[in-house]
Design a protein around this motif. Sequence first.
Motif: not given
Length: 284
Positions: A254-259
């Motif tokens: 997951y990326d920093e935006n929790n996606e």
Amino acid sequence: MKNLLKVLLGVIAITLIVVNVRSILSPIEFEAVRVHRDSAVIARLIDIKNAQVEYKGQYGRYTNSFDTLIGFLKNYKLPVVKKAYELNDMQLESVANIKRKKAKMKEDAEVSLTVDEADKIILDLIAKAKEDGNWKEIDEISVLNKNEGSIRDNFHRDTMWVSLVDTLYHDPNYPVDSLRYIPFGNGEEFTLLADSVPTKSGGQQFLFEARADFDQYLKGINEQEYNNYILGIKKNVTQVRREPVLDEKGEPKYDENNEEVVTLIPCRRVGNVKEPNNNAGNWE
């Protein structure tokens, strides 16, 4: 010296012409081959879809096994009724009255009657008449259709069993064993998936998916043109699948935006196991 310079300039000019012509022809040639291969893959996906629909009609669900699907195509036969003598509207109404009487309904009561059901009633009447020798009811129905003649002599319903392959593909020599293979895929197979999702009513909706990634049958034509084509395709979300990127533990990243981090993989696909789409193809 001047002659040598003229020759060099001539070679340069010819080289530039060739380069320019190739720059024009290269995309055209790639597109022609791409369309040819893409059409073959789509046609095979449609064949897989048709086989899956027949399989579900028989077993109530789809299969994720090409061995099972191909075995079904090879062995399953469909009943086809060969008809001699067609009942006209007046005869169908007469048969409907017979159904009303059996059900003890009023003469003017509405009654549903399919052609197949009417045929069965006539066949039962013929069988009964052959036993007791009383053809009155049959003959009364016969005179309502003089064009077809006597029911007792001409009414026949014979069931024949025909190969499912012949019915689906209209070709007794259809290469059933090749159904699993991606055209121009150098022996690679389609991915075949089957699953179900819950419905609002509490039941299950069965889904299937068959797909081939573009790089399985398009790569190798012209690498530069292929890469240009794929860049354009990735902008069309309907023609890509999302493959989760996994971390070192094998868990989705997951990326920093929790996606969820995914890789977009262009593919040809029919059906979808993640969301119902009425078994549509992503080229439609």
